[in-house]
Design a protein around this motif. Sequence first.
Motif, PDB file in Angstrom:
ATOM      1  N   VAL A   1     -93.621 -65.360  38.898  1.00 35.38           N
ATOM      2  CA  VAL A   1     -94.785 -64.525  39.207  1.00 35.38           C
ATOM      3  C   VAL A   1     -95.525 -65.137  40.386  1.00 35.38           C
ATOM      4  O   VAL A   1     -95.834 -66.333  40.383  1.00 35.38           O
ATOM      5  CB  VAL A   1     -95.728 -64.400  37.996  1.00 35.38           C
ATOM      6  N   GLU A   2     -95.784 -64.320  41.382  1.00 37.35           N
ATOM      7  CA  GLU A   2     -96.640 -64.697  42.504  1.00 37.35           C
ATOM      8  C   GLU A   2     -97.919 -63.882  42.398  1.00 37.35           C
ATOM      9  O   GLU A   2     -97.887 -62.649  42.393  1.00 37.35           O
ATOM     10  CB  GLU A   2     -95.941 -64.432  43.839  1.00 37.35           C
ATOM     11  N   ALA A   3     -99.039 -64.563  42.284  1.00 41.65           N
ATOM     12  CA  ALA A   3    -100.330 -63.903  42.073  1.00 41.65           C
ATOM     13  C   ALA A   3    -101.119 -63.877  43.383  1.00 41.65           C
ATOM     14  O   ALA A   3    -101.206 -64.889  44.090  1.00 41.65           O
ATOM     15  CB  ALA A   3    -101.119 -64.618  40.984  1.00 41.65           C
ATOM     16  N   TYR A   4    -101.709 -62.719  43.683  1.00 41.84           N
ATOM     17  CA  TYR A   4    -102.492 -62.535  44.907  1.00 41.84           C
ATOM     18  C   TYR A   4    -103.841 -61.923  44.552  1.00 41.84           C
ATOM     19  O   TYR A   4    -103.980 -61.212  43.539  1.00 41.84           O
ATOM     20  CB  TYR A   4    -101.764 -61.616  45.890  1.00 41.84           C
TER      21      TYR A   4
ATOM     22  N   ASN B   1    -105.609 -60.132  41.276  1.00 42.64           N
ATOM     23  CA  ASN B   1    -105.447 -58.802  40.680  1.00 42.64           C
ATOM     24  C   ASN B   1    -104.156 -58.101  41.094  1.00 42.64           C
ATOM     25  O   ASN B   1    -103.910 -56.968  40.689  1.00 42.64           O
ATOM     26  CB  ASN B   1    -106.637 -57.911  41.041  1.00 42.64           C
ATOM     27  N   HIS B   2    -103.320 -58.776  41.899  1.00 47.07           N
ATOM     28  CA  HIS B   2    -102.010 -58.211  42.230  1.00 47.07           C
ATOM     29  C   HIS B   2    -100.934 -59.231  41.857  1.00 47.07           C
ATOM     30  O   HIS B   2    -101.003 -60.406  42.241  1.00 47.07           O
ATOM     31  CB  HIS B   2    -101.900 -57.872  43.711  1.00 47.07           C
ATOM     32  N   LEU B   3     -99.946 -58.776  41.089  1.00 47.42           N
ATOM     33  CA  LEU B   3     -98.878 -59.652  40.620  1.00 47.42           C
ATOM     34  C   LEU B   3     -97.553 -59.169  41.199  1.00 47.42           C
ATOM     35  O   LEU B   3     -97.264 -57.968  41.203  1.00 47.42           O
ATOM     36  CB  LEU B   3     -98.794 -59.645  39.085  1.00 47.42           C
ATOM     37  N   ARG B   4     -96.777 -60.124  41.670  1.00 44.10           N
ATOM     38  CA  ARG B   4     -95.422 -59.832  42.135  1.00 44.10           C
ATOM     39  C   ARG B   4     -94.448 -60.471  41.155  1.00 44.10           C
ATOM     40  O   ARG B   4     -94.353 -61.700  41.045  1.00 44.10           O
ATOM     41  CB  ARG B   4     -95.200 -60.361  43.538  1.00 44.10           C
ATOM     42  N   PHE B   5     -93.736 -59.636  40.421  1.00 50.04           N
ATOM     43  CA  PHE B   5     -92.762 -60.107  39.458  1.00 50.04           C
ATOM     44  C   PHE B   5     -91.414 -60.265  40.163  1.00 50.04           C
ATOM     45  O   PHE B   5     -90.813 -59.274  40.597  1.00 50.04           O
ATOM     46  CB  PHE B   5     -92.618 -59.130  38.293  1.00 50.04           C
ATOM     47  N   ILE B   6     -90.959 -61.500  40.260  1.00 48.99           N
ATOM     48  CA  ILE B   6     -89.644 -61.785  40.839  1.00 48.99           C
ATOM     49  C   ILE B   6     -88.698 -62.058  39.672  1.00 48.99           C
ATOM     50  O   ILE B   6     -88.749 -63.120  39.042  1.00 48.99           O
ATOM     51  CB  ILE B   6     -89.703 -62.982  41.803  1.00 48.99           C
ATOM     52  N   VAL B   7     -87.869 -61.084  39.383  1.00 49.32           N
ATOM     53  CA  VAL B   7     -86.978 -61.163  38.223  1.00 49.32           C
ATOM     54  C   VAL B   7     -85.577 -61.496  38.717  1.00 49.32           C
ATOM     55  O   VAL B   7     -85.005 -60.772  39.542  1.00 49.32           O
ATOM     56  CB  VAL B   7     -86.974 -59.843  37.441  1.00 49.32           C
ATOM     57  N   LYS B   8     -85.028 -62.577  38.202  1.00 48.57           N
ATOM     58  CA  LYS B   8     -83.681 -62.998  38.578  1.00 48.57           C
ATOM     59  C   LYS B   8     -82.701 -62.594  37.477  1.00 48.57           C
ATOM     60  O   LYS B   8     -82.972 -62.811  36.287  1.00 48.57           O
ATOM     61  CB  LYS B   8     -83.632 -64.506  38.807  1.00 48.57           C
TER      62      LYS B   8
ATOM     63  N   TYR C   1    -106.116 -53.218  39.513  1.00 46.08           N
ATOM     64  CA  TYR C   1    -104.973 -54.092  39.232  1.00 46.08           C
ATOM     65  C   TYR C   1    -103.681 -53.392  39.658  1.00 46.08           C
ATOM     66  O   TYR C   1    -103.451 -52.226  39.314  1.00 46.08           O
ATOM     67  CB  TYR C   1    -104.898 -54.438  37.747  1.00 46.08           C
ATOM     68  N   THR C   2    -102.857 -54.120  40.406  1.00 47.11           N
ATOM     69  CA  THR C   2    -101.568 -53.595  40.867  1.00 47.11           C
ATOM     70  C   THR C   2    -100.482 -54.640  40.649  1.00 47.11           C
ATOM     71  O   THR C   2    -100.778 -55.826  40.409  1.00 47.11           O
ATOM     72  CB  THR C   2    -101.630 -53.218  42.360  1.00 47.11           C
ATOM     73  N   TYR C   3     -99.236 -54.199  40.756  1.00 47.71           N
ATOM     74  CA  TYR C   3     -98.107 -55.126  40.652  1.00 47.71           C
ATOM     75  C   TYR C   3     -96.906 -54.507  41.335  1.00 47.71           C
ATOM     76  O   TYR C   3     -96.820 -53.280  41.508  1.00 47.71           O
ATOM     77  CB  TYR C   3     -97.788 -55.451  39.188  1.00 47.71           C
ATOM     78  N   ASP C   4     -95.999 -55.365  41.747  1.00 50.63           N
ATOM     79  CA  ASP C   4     -94.726 -54.901  42.279  1.00 50.63           C
ATOM     80  C   ASP C   4     -93.610 -55.766  41.725  1.00 50.63           C
ATOM     81  O   ASP C   4     -93.853 -56.907  41.297  1.00 50.63           O
ATOM     82  CB  ASP C   4     -94.725 -54.885  43.810  1.00 50.63           C
TER      83      ASP C   4
END
Length: 656
Positions: free
Chosen positions: A223-226, A199-206, A264-267
Amino acid sequence: RSDLHASTRTAGGAGEANIVALHSLARTMPRLAARALALIASAQAFYLPGVAPRDYMDSDKVEIRVHKLSSPRTHLPFDYYSLPFCRPDNLVKQAENLGEVLHGAVIQNSPYEVFMGRSEFRIACRVELTKAQKITLSQRVRQDYRVHLIMDNLPAATKMIAEMADGTKKDMYDRGFRLGFLGSKDIPGTEPTKPYVNNHLRFIVKYHRSDTFPGSRIVGFEVEAYSVKHTYEGQWDEKSPKLTSVPLRPDLAPMLAWSNEIVYTYDVVWEHSPIAWASRWDLYLYMGDDQVHWFSILNSLVIVLLLSGIVAMIMVRTLRRDLAEYNSVEEKEELLEESGWKLVHADVLRPPPLAAWLATTIGTGMQVLCMSFISIACALLGFLSPANRGGLLTATLLLFVLMGVPAGYGASRTFKSLRGVEWRALTLLTATAYPAAIFVVFTLLNLALWSHGSTGAVPAGTFVALLAMWFCVSLPLVFVGAFLGFKRPLPAPPTRTNEIPRQIPPQGWFLGRAVTMAVGGVLPFGAVFIELYFIMSSIWLQRFYYVFGFLALVLLILIITCAEMAIVLCYFQLCNENYLWQWRSFLNTGSAGLFLFGYSFVYFSSTLEIMGFVSTMLYFSYMFICSLLFGVTTGTIGFVASWWFVLQIYGAVKVD
């Protein structure tokens, strides 16, 4: 902000598919041709709306779209919003091409708000789950579903590190990210076999910056999902919720899928990358070590060289000796009592049984072969870039429809050579027989997908469009090809056919139909076996396949192998005075389709982990269609090669 702010420096811009095409062409074509194509692709006429390079200025909004949910275990795609996820205020669907629709994609906007250069943490929403939603979410996690998102036309990917044969490590991308996972003793804070949701997504945008364009261009979307069980103070406040589980810590408990509510969260994390925009697909398309593909080519070349040696021996030594003996006036008396392929000269062109079905099959094989040639050529030149989602499937279907002219022409020429006269019935059979069989299977599968609520079920409008392509485009083109084929006169036959057929002597066991089919099919299948594994993995394990240079070589080797194998077996059959070579030449090499279908069982049990009756039926039904078309194609190559061989040898011998 409503729309993305983007600008390009080129006049009109070049579509992303064209940029990738030029990147591939520059490495494979002469420099002069590559420059010419580059000038053409930069013109206004080649602009593809929606896939042009976007230059983002700082704080410009970067839109994330949802694609679909898919699983390598079920192969039943679902709509992203079929699960209890956060929704935007207004859902907007993006128009998809035919290939995307058949893949089950439903591209829509998402509630994620990402701005260029801003690394921040955000709360998406809180969702209260009903009992039905809990059951569905837990089931999808157990079925190993993956979530697919799109940013700037790049699919979301999970980064993996692969160790190469020389000990070096290389980054690789896996499509999408996992919806959740099952608990185990190795994962702290989880209960074994319990489903947990990410339910937490880390968007790593290059992003990439250069002096040649303003702003930044996105070149990577990881995307790293936690799984995090968020907690908050007091009652939930929609406007300003106060989470006590932020910042995230390793000691936080994971989020159980069977929960009453999910937060749901994201960074977002921004990373500068030296990768140019035109090369941003390289990590997605990386196929591993090329040595495996070269081994496949060498394996196929060994088979081709072996068969070429046998054919050369037959053509150069045996046939030359036979022709010298048969054409020798002094030895004609002695040859009257001998056996050999010349003794069946008056029956070798006798029409076989079911000549119309044979001609229909040959026409369909021509259609598939021409479609394959053009599709691989376009993909090899980069015109079917994966940046154009669904482009390969769309182009393949359109080419199959447009190749109705070769289908009608090949069927009519074959039928006319077999002394057939009912060309209208043959044309209608060519245009409907095999497509109708495939359409029936496709309809049954579509009903099964529809009963499960999968987006893989083709909508009614697309169904009508497919029927229109069949009856309004393919059928008339088949009639055009058949008209041209019947109108063109045939060359004079090298021999005359007796009214009374010659009796065929008893054949040895080694010339039985089962034996020749086994020998004639195993070598063509062996020539494509290794490359076939990668193709099936790209289909059933949802991986990218983009080594069309190797595939083109394998196709060429397959054609040579089928032709040489058919000629060798046809020569042995004629030497044993069996003049019924037409169907046998087709079946000998066409049996490669049986080997492919048999291999599908091995691949299913050894590689796949498909669960459920519908998913299993889906796999074997599509593999049956692929095996059928593969067998028809290889059989067509064998028949055409044998036909040419028969005309050559009997045209070179003197017949009274």
